[in-house]
Design a protein around this motif. Structure first.
Motif, PDB file in Angstrom:
ATOM      1  N   GLY A   1      22.743 -29.927  75.606  1.00  0.00           N
ATOM      2  CA  GLY A   1      23.596 -28.842  75.104  1.00  0.00           C
ATOM      3  C   GLY A   1      23.310 -27.586  75.900  1.00  0.00           C
ATOM      4  N   ALA A   2      23.596 -26.439  75.297  1.00  0.00           N
ATOM      5  CA  ALA A   2      23.457 -25.162  75.994  1.00  0.00           C
ATOM      6  C   ALA A   2      22.035 -24.981  76.537  1.00  0.00           C
ATOM      7  N   ALA A   3      21.039 -25.119  75.670  1.00  0.00           N
ATOM      8  CA  ALA A   3      19.661 -24.847  76.092  1.00  0.00           C
ATOM      9  C   ALA A   3      19.160 -25.914  77.073  1.00  0.00           C
TER      10      ALA A   3
ATOM     11  N   ASP B   1      20.960 -37.345  76.601  1.00  0.00           N
ATOM     12  CA  ASP B   1      21.733 -36.942  75.403  1.00  0.00           C
ATOM     13  C   ASP B   1      22.392 -38.197  74.838  1.00  0.00           C
ATOM     14  N   HIS B   2      22.421 -38.285  73.523  1.00  0.00           N
ATOM     15  CA  HIS B   2      23.018 -39.494  72.926  1.00  0.00           C
ATOM     16  C   HIS B   2      24.545 -39.435  72.869  1.00  0.00           C
ATOM     17  N   SER B   3      25.100 -38.247  73.073  1.00  0.00           N
ATOM     18  CA  SER B   3      26.568 -38.134  73.037  1.00  0.00           C
ATOM     19  C   SER B   3      27.169 -38.619  74.350  1.00  0.00           C
TER      20      SER B   3
ATOM     21  N   SER C   1      33.304 -23.641  71.165  1.00  0.00           N
ATOM     22  CA  SER C   1      32.869 -22.308  70.729  1.00  0.00           C
ATOM     23  C   SER C   1      33.897 -21.231  71.058  1.00  0.00           C
TER      24      SER C   1
ATOM     25  N   ASN D   1      31.992 -17.483  73.314  1.00  0.00           N
ATOM     26  CA  ASN D   1      31.376 -16.142  73.214  1.00  0.00           C
ATOM     27  C   ASN D   1      29.928 -16.338  73.681  1.00  0.00           C
TER      28      ASN D   1
ATOM     29  N   THR E   1      21.931 -33.814  65.063  1.00  0.00           N
ATOM     30  CA  THR E   1      20.973 -34.623  64.291  1.00  0.00           C
ATOM     31  C   THR E   1      19.728 -33.784  64.012  1.00  0.00           C
TER      32      THR E   1
ATOM     33  N   GLU F   1      28.326 -22.826  61.760  1.00  0.00           N
ATOM     34  CA  GLU F   1      28.169 -22.663  63.218  1.00  0.00           C
ATOM     35  C   GLU F   1      26.735 -22.893  63.649  1.00  0.00           C
TER      36      GLU F   1
ATOM     37  N   GLU G   1      18.426 -23.925  69.433  1.00  0.00           N
ATOM     38  CA  GLU G   1      18.672 -23.764  67.994  1.00  0.00           C
ATOM     39  C   GLU G   1      17.689 -24.526  67.099  1.00  0.00           C
TER      40      GLU G   1
ATOM     41  N   GLY H   1      27.753 -14.321  69.814  1.00  0.00           N
ATOM     42  CA  GLY H   1      27.199 -14.608  71.133  1.00  0.00           C
ATOM     43  C   GLY H   1      25.679 -14.626  71.174  1.00  0.00           C
TER      44      GLY H   1
ATOM     45  N   PHE I   1      24.005 -18.288  71.736  1.00  0.00           N
ATOM     46  CA  PHE I   1      23.948 -18.775  73.120  1.00  0.00           C
ATOM     47  C   PHE I   1      22.924 -17.977  73.918  1.00  0.00           C
TER      48      PHE I   1
HETATM   49  P1  FDA Z   1      23.339 -27.807  71.093  1.00  0.00           P
HETATM   50  O1  FDA Z   1      23.796 -28.182  69.727  1.00  0.00           O
HETATM   51  O2  FDA Z   1      24.231 -27.023  71.955  1.00  0.00           O
HETATM   52  O3  FDA Z   1      22.949 -29.112  71.912  1.00  0.00           O
HETATM   53  C1  FDA Z   1      22.191 -30.139  71.356  1.00  0.00           C
HETATM   54  C2  FDA Z   1      22.456 -31.399  72.138  1.00  0.00           C
HETATM   55  O4  FDA Z   1      21.526 -32.395  71.692  1.00  0.00           O
HETATM   56  C3  FDA Z   1      23.843 -31.962  71.905  1.00  0.00           C
HETATM   57  O5  FDA Z   1      24.465 -32.231  73.139  1.00  0.00           O
HETATM   58  C4  FDA Z   1      23.603 -33.245  71.096  1.00  0.00           C
HETATM   59  O6  FDA Z   1      24.515 -34.284  71.409  1.00  0.00           O
HETATM   60  C5  FDA Z   1      22.194 -33.615  71.523  1.00  0.00           C
HETATM   61  N1  FDA Z   1      21.469 -34.388  70.515  1.00  0.00           N
HETATM   62  C6  FDA Z   1      21.361 -34.147  69.190  1.00  0.00           C
HETATM   63  N2  FDA Z   1      20.613 -35.081  68.607  1.00  0.00           N
HETATM   64  C7  FDA Z   1      20.224 -35.948  69.581  1.00  0.00           C
HETATM   65  C8  FDA Z   1      19.439 -37.112  69.597  1.00  0.00           C
HETATM   66  N3  FDA Z   1      18.913 -37.611  68.466  1.00  0.00           N
HETATM   67  N4  FDA Z   1      19.249 -37.747  70.779  1.00  0.00           N
HETATM   68  C9  FDA Z   1      19.807 -37.251  71.916  1.00  0.00           C
HETATM   69  N5  FDA Z   1      20.558 -36.169  71.971  1.00  0.00           N
HETATM   70  C10 FDA Z   1      20.762 -35.502  70.808  1.00  0.00           C
HETATM   71  N6  FDA Z   1      27.138 -19.454  69.484  1.00  0.00           N
HETATM   72  C11 FDA Z   1      27.418 -18.355  70.204  1.00  0.00           C
HETATM   73  O7  FDA Z   1      26.483 -17.677  70.648  1.00  0.00           O
HETATM   74  N7  FDA Z   1      28.714 -18.003  70.468  1.00  0.00           N
HETATM   75  C12 FDA Z   1      29.777 -18.728  70.019  1.00  0.00           C
HETATM   76  O8  FDA Z   1      30.932 -18.428  70.318  1.00  0.00           O
HETATM   77  C13 FDA Z   1      29.495 -19.855  69.192  1.00  0.00           C
HETATM   78  N8  FDA Z   1      30.515 -20.568  68.647  1.00  0.00           N
HETATM   79  C14 FDA Z   1      30.232 -21.694  67.912  1.00  0.00           C
HETATM   80  C15 FDA Z   1      31.297 -22.420  67.359  1.00  0.00           C
HETATM   81  C16 FDA Z   1      31.018 -23.563  66.627  1.00  0.00           C
HETATM   82  C17 FDA Z   1      32.151 -24.316  65.994  1.00  0.00           C
HETATM   83  C18 FDA Z   1      29.687 -24.019  66.479  1.00  0.00           C
HETATM   84  C19 FDA Z   1      29.362 -25.277  65.740  1.00  0.00           C
HETATM   85  C20 FDA Z   1      28.636 -23.287  67.022  1.00  0.00           C
HETATM   86  C21 FDA Z   1      28.900 -22.121  67.728  1.00  0.00           C
HETATM   87  N9  FDA Z   1      27.866 -21.346  68.257  1.00  0.00           N
HETATM   88  C22 FDA Z   1      28.155 -20.216  68.979  1.00  0.00           C
HETATM   89  C23 FDA Z   1      26.451 -21.756  68.116  1.00  0.00           C
HETATM   90  C24 FDA Z   1      26.000 -22.449  69.417  1.00  0.00           C
HETATM   91  O9  FDA Z   1      26.928 -23.443  69.754  1.00  0.00           O
HETATM   92  C25 FDA Z   1      24.613 -23.074  69.242  1.00  0.00           C
HETATM   93  O10 FDA Z   1      23.711 -22.143  68.707  1.00  0.00           O
HETATM   94  C26 FDA Z   1      24.096 -23.576  70.587  1.00  0.00           C
HETATM   95  O11 FDA Z   1      24.968 -24.563  71.093  1.00  0.00           O
HETATM   96  C27 FDA Z   1      22.711 -24.161  70.439  1.00  0.00           C
HETATM   97  O12 FDA Z   1      22.315 -24.698  71.675  1.00  0.00           O
HETATM   98  P2  FDA Z   1      21.293 -25.910  71.740  1.00  0.00           P
HETATM   99  O13 FDA Z   1      21.267 -26.327  73.150  1.00  0.00           O
HETATM  100  O14 FDA Z   1      20.037 -25.546  71.050  1.00  0.00           O
HETATM  101  O15 FDA Z   1      21.959 -27.063  70.851  1.00  0.00           O
END
Ligand code: FDA
Length: 398
Positions: free
Chosen positions: A16-18, A37-39, A49, A55, A174, A342, A371, A381, A384
């Motif tokens: 994901g993002a991080a 990543d499992h997706s 987003s 954002n 998850t 979110e 996260e 924002g 992110f």
């Molecule tokens: P993120 O959720 O991005 O990535 C996690 C990854 O881990 C995913 O690709 C997932 O498939 C993978 N994963 C999970 N479980 C796993 C497992 N068991 N095995 C392997 N892979 C696994 N923030 C912001 O700043 N501005 C914005 O505009 C928005 N808008 C927004 C809209 C909506 C609808 C949502 C749901 C969220 C936002 N956010 C946001 C929040 C933002 O998206 C979120 O905080 C970050 O994506 C977090 O980044 P991470 O990389 O930590 O997790």
């Protein structure tokens, strides 16, 4: 030789993002990096987003824009990778942006452009992304992490956990990070859905259903949170930015307090109405500053006095009404939960992590970023920016 015989310098769980950002940064420092990543698609949350325009940061990012058991924890990482740093990266990739409101920056191109930026960054430095991979076991030997995955065994000197929180399970969220953290002796601050619409039940749900679709600027307060933004009535309860923001501070059983006079100073507004339209009834006058359906609801539910002519109303009475409409207390029954939240409030207790590097204090070489950590940003924002900053901090530790 088996594929797992050469350990990666870093294996990142979660693309994901991080996770993707970490891969680009650590790869640039010369580390061999594998992201799992499992997706089937990376960074789906970036894609959805900001209404499809991501954002991606907030110009005013401070540690005070985040909720955490330790309000100081985020300071170090946020200071070392700032919104300006991410803007410089966007510029290098030919992307542009605009500020919508309150320092919130959105990508002029679609949010997919940010995903492409992150993938290009990591691929340019030789980092590898594998999708559709399940991680079934993680074991730490003396100085290596040994992973059992659906793609075979993997070994790593560093393990960077970036699998995010519980929000939106439909696109792959998850509790993996929490389980892994517990395995290595970390405490978890109870996760809760946050930045989430609030819901009514029973009579309240029926009472407010007629207001669905009505939006108005308010000051919403719950716990220590106080936000001046828009509020929206929905078929299920309350939404809009002001409500999403206070949802992170609201606790079940509590009321949310709404000041219907955005900008405060309700008494001044009411006195101005009396001066400008003395022959109008209270309802008709209020309709010039509040949505008509909301005024009708307040009237029908006995929350407005029967004042046929504002000219006859004393300033003391106007002040009493202002007091009531500035402290309108609504009691939600719950939230829409992780289905629409979110972000996830809570997560891996920062007490077990280095604020400089995000490294586990229980297990050297293990890092938690993004996260999954107990650092939750406001709407706008900030989340992110935390993903970028925490990933950068971990990468610099390499
Ligand atoms: P993120 O959720 O991005 O990535 C996690 C990854 O881990 C995913 O690709 C997932 O498939 C993978 N994963 C999970 N479980 C796993 C497992 N068991 N095995 C392997 N892979 C696994 N923030 C912001 O700043 N501005 C914005 O505009 C928005 N808008 C927004 C809209 C909506 C609808 C949502 C749901 C969220 C936002 N956010 C946001 C929040 C933002 O998206 C979120 O905080 C970050 O994506 C977090 O980044 P991470 O990389 O930590 O997790």
């Amino acid at each position: 030789m088996t594929r797992s015989s050469t350990p990666y310098d870093a294996v990142v769980l979660g693309g994901g993002a991080a996770g993707l950002f970490y891969a680009g940064q650590a790869g640039a420092l010369g580390l061999s990096v594998l992201v799992l990543d499992h997706s089937q698609k990376p960074a789906e949350k970036i894609r959805i987003s900001g209404g499809g325009r991501c954002n991606f940061t907030n110009l005013g990012t401070r540690a005070s824009n985040f909720l955490s058991g330790n309000p100081h924890f985020a300071k170090s990482a946020l200071a070392r990778y700032t919104p300006t740093d991410f803007l410089a990266l966007m510029e290098r990739h030919g992307l542009s942006w605009h500020e919508k409101t309150l320092g919130q920056l959105f990508c002029d191109q679609k949010s997919g452009a940010i995903i492409t930026l992150l993938l290009d960054e990591m691929r340019n430095v030789g980092a590898v992304l594998k999708l559709g991979v399940e991680i079934t076991q993680v074991v730490k030997t003396d100085d290596l992490f040994e992973l059992t995955t659906s793609d075979g065994p993997v070994r790593a000197r560093r393990l960077v956990v970036a699998t995010g929180g519980l929000s939106i399970p439909k696109i792959g969220a998850t509790g993996f990070a929490y389980d892994l953290a517990r395995q290595f002796g970390h405490e978890i601050i109870t996760p809760e859905p946050a930045l989430v619409p609030l819901t009514f039940e029973g009579e309240a749900k029926a009472e407010f259903a007629s207001l669905a679709g009505v939006s108005t600027p308010v000051i919403a307060s719950a716990g220590d949170g106080r936000f001046e933004e828009g509020m929206l009535f929905t078929h299920r309860g309350l939404s809009g930015p002001a409500i999403l923001q206070v949802s992170s501070y609201w606790r079940p059983g509590e009321a949310v307090e709404i000041d219907l006079f955005a900008g405060g100073q309700g008494a001044e507004h009411l006195k101005a109405l009396k001066k400008d339209m003395p022959m109008k009834s209270l309802g008709k006058a209020l309709e010039t500053i509040l949505p008509k359906r909301l005024v009708e609801h307040l009237d029908q539910s006995g929350q407005l006095p029967d004042w046929p002519r504002l000219a006859d109303v004393s300033h003391a009475d106007l002040e009493a009404l202002s007091d009531a409409l500035s402290h309108w207390r609504l009691k939600p029954a719950g939230t829409e939960g992780y289905r629409t939240a979110e972000v996830t409030l809570g997560g891996i207790d920062t007490a077990g992590l280095s604020s400089k590097t995000m490294e586990s204090q229980k297990c050297p070489g293990l890092y938690f970023i993004g996260e999954c950590v107990d650092v939750t940003g406001w709407l706008g924002g900030y989340n992110f920016q935390w993903a970028w900053a925490s990933a950068y901090a971990a990468a610099q530790a390499s």
